[in-house]
Write a protein that holds these residues in place. Sequence first.
Motif, mmCIF file in Angstrom:
data_model
loop_
_atom_site.group_PDB
_atom_site.id
_atom_site.type_symbol
_atom_site.label_atom_id
_atom_site.label_comp_id
_atom_site.label_asym_id
_atom_site.label_seq_id
_atom_site.Cartn_x
_atom_site.Cartn_y
_atom_site.Cartn_z
ATOM 1 N N CYS A 1 0.858 -1.185 0.000
ATOM 2 C CA CYS A 1 0.000 0.000 0.000
ATOM 3 C C CYS A 1 0.895 1.236 0.000
ATOM 4 C CB CYS A 1 -0.974 -0.015 1.193
ATOM 5 S SG CYS A 1 -0.359 0.752 2.697
ATOM 6 N N PRO A 2 0.342 2.425 -0.274
ATOM 7 C CA PRO A 2 1.218 3.606 -0.373
ATOM 8 C C PRO A 2 1.867 4.019 0.945
ATOM 9 C CG PRO A 2 -0.917 3.998 -1.405
ATOM 10 C CD PRO A 2 -1.045 2.735 -0.634
ATOM 11 N N ASN A 3 1.562 3.340 2.052
ATOM 12 C CA ASN A 3 2.222 3.688 3.304
ATOM 13 C C ASN A 3 3.698 3.318 3.274
ATOM 14 O OD1 ASN A 3 0.776 5.062 5.262
ATOM 15 N ND2 ASN A 3 -0.513 3.272 5.636
ATOM 16 N N LEU A 4 4.051 2.330 2.452
ATOM 17 C CA LEU A 4 5.440 1.890 2.292
ATOM 18 C C LEU A 4 6.136 1.725 3.650
ATOM 19 C CD1 LEU A 4 6.472 4.268 -0.647
ATOM 20 C CD2 LEU A 4 5.611 1.938 -0.824
ATOM 21 N N CYS A 5 5.539 0.946 4.528
ATOM 22 C CA CYS A 5 6.118 0.748 5.857
ATOM 23 C C CYS A 5 7.477 0.057 5.737
ATOM 24 C CB CYS A 5 5.212 -0.131 6.706
ATOM 25 S SG CYS A 5 3.648 0.618 7.086
ATOM 26 N N ILE B 1 -5.250 8.525 3.957
ATOM 27 C CA ILE B 1 -3.999 9.263 4.138
ATOM 28 C C ILE B 1 -2.849 8.285 4.348
ATOM 29 C CG2 ILE B 1 -2.765 10.930 5.593
ATOM 30 C CD1 ILE B 1 -5.559 12.084 6.296
ATOM 31 N N THR B 2 -1.874 8.349 3.471
ATOM 32 C CA THR B 2 -0.703 7.488 3.595
ATOM 33 C C THR B 2 0.539 8.376 3.535
ATOM 34 O OG1 THR B 2 -0.581 7.205 1.216
ATOM 35 C CG2 THR B 2 -1.790 5.523 2.442
ATOM 36 N N LYS B 3 1.685 7.722 3.570
ATOM 37 C CA LYS B 3 2.942 8.463 3.449
ATOM 38 C C LYS B 3 2.975 9.257 2.148
ATOM 39 C CE LYS B 3 6.395 5.659 5.608
ATOM 40 N NZ LYS B 3 7.450 4.719 5.281
ATOM 41 N N ARG B 4 2.401 8.661 1.086
ATOM 42 C CA ARG B 4 2.411 9.343 -0.199
ATOM 43 C C ARG B 4 1.610 10.641 -0.119
ATOM 44 N NH1 ARG B 4 -0.731 9.331 -5.106
ATOM 45 N NH2 ARG B 4 0.667 9.935 -6.811
#
Lengths: 341, 364
Positions: free
Chosen positions: A293-297, B32-35
Amino acid sequence: MDKAQEGLYLGVDVGSVSTNLVLIDGEGQVQEALYLRTQGRPLETVLRGLQSLARSYSNEQINGVGTTGSARSLAAVVVGADVIKNEITAHAVAASNLVPGVRTILEIGGQDSKLILVKDGIVTDFSMNTVCAAGTGSFLDQQASRLQIPIEEFGQLAVKASHPVRIAGRCSVFAESDMIHKQQMGHSLEDIISGLCEALVRNFLNNLGKGKKIDSPIVFQGGVAANIGMCQAFEKALGHPVEVPQHHKVMGAVGAAILASEAVAQRGGVSNFKGFTVAEQPFGARSFECADCPNLCEIIELQEAERVLSRWGDRCGKWTNALPSEVNNPAITAEMEATTP
Amino acid sequence: MKITFPHMGNMDIVIKALLGELGHEVITPPPITKRTLSLGVQYSPEFACLPLKVNIGNFIEAVEKGADTVIMAGGIGPCRFGYYNQVQREILQDMGVNLNMVVLEPPDQHIGELLKRLRIITGSNSWWKLIKAIRFAYEKCLAIDALEKEASRLRCRELQRGDVDRVYQKGQKAIDQAKTVKEVRRCKEEYIKAFNSLTLDWQKKVIKIGLVGEIYTLLEPTASGYMEKHLGYLGAEVDRSLYLSEWVNEHLFKGLLPVKGHQETRKLAKPYLSCIVGGHGQESIGGAIEYAKKGFDGVIQVGPLTCMPEIVAQSIMPLVEKEYGLPVLTIYTDEQTGEAGLITRLEAFIDMLERKKIALGQLP
């Protein structure tokens, strides 16, 4: 195995700059203290510390282990910790034990600084630097090496100052510019270093001490407390004597050890300690970015002899939960879950 | 017209309900993500506070999904947020992003003003239909707030980690999908029941924490580093001083509905802070006092870094702490905030309260 004492507790404090291991006895007295430089390799440093302790102590002598510091979770997996605690609690516990009646704890470490107010052995208020690390050990280290003075002698020079100059201490980059400027103006090195200490103390009290009442007895601990120039600057600014305990460098580890003794006692004497032999195991840590996912943990995985010991860093819990449950030490799982939303 | 809006906690469910009822095509920005944050930070002025940056990130990601109109809140008073919609409009224009911005500002005197502004969105819908849509959306707002409140209260008692949040997430989804007011109400009751039928540790003596502070960081979990969840996992029962339904009733409906407002809260703040400083400065002071009176163990004040109203409140807080014997921890967040540092502080705060209670014999 020449030091034959039973019932010791191990405390491990893995910080940004130093990794400290201590052994305390049942009375909370420090029996052994190691102060190692972390040098960006927390895992190796902990193992190195364990190896050197293993030369003089046996597994049976250790009744419990506690970890603290920024790499407390990592260290906990390696040693099999009974308790994992934040640095603030660990420092406060150590100071209240070694300096009875303490009211104020000033602590400056490698990259953070803390002000802890204590009453009757209980923390009543604390603050920790949030947005700025000016005035912490790393900056002093950097300045000492720029001036080519061993860090150990830095404080001695400050004490010799006759007229400390005023250095802009709000930001460490500007503090350096200002020091260079003052050198170019022709001020003596002693005066500049002393001025720097005063600026850092001013910054500490402005950042952390706002609206807080600082009562004596005051204890100053952490690596920077070895700097006599900083002690003097604190005494001057606060108008009270400042005490530096003998084991000021390793107080976090002392606190972790004391907390471990409490935790083990509460659990009826059972410890998770894996023994000093862990130091001989091939430990490996790796990290990777999860792209699901775009969180790129950033997932961190700790392995012992090809077997995954622990994982953390994922927000959704996918990687943490993928572990077989028997690898999880309950104390560690609780901590990991607290750190994984 | 494809309408989008910024995220703020569960607000997406409410706005989707409102606009959907009015027959619009709604584009919910991706979570809401890091992107999102990286995009927002890239295009926003550095010294603006976190909400502006996350909003910009939301807008960009919503445009990628095809949105052409955005609804943004405005404001009156000293907080800079009131001006953010203008700044954001300029930023989007400079970026060459085509997004028509509709600004909703609290009415100065009468709810009619709000309805008039809404006319752009309401289009050919009748007033009656509009009122019905608002009622439906507000019902969802009440329901979702009730679930969130319950989750924060119970998280510390769960025996199986994640139980409470699993129910909460299911509840969110169910409310989101509900089609009628009746259905929303049923969902709410059903999931409140589901919470209480979980196996929970009711014997556990917990630490009670009240959260006060700025609305965006209070309502949006990603903006506070999932603070409520962390606190729950650290063993604290959490209560929040502000919910969306309360804010909507107080500021958009001018207190028309019998939902708990903050008049009392502001009155309590009066001896310490007698004038409006914008945002929720007064409510933070008053909220802390309310929690002290209710016997809470501690209060955490949250705000985005550089938040003027919260800075004013923070400087007054030591007096409240002293007079009410209430420990207060202030935490500011921004895009630089590291989660490890946040957890260290929260854990230390809980430890402090716990050890105090143990020393007083109130905890084993």
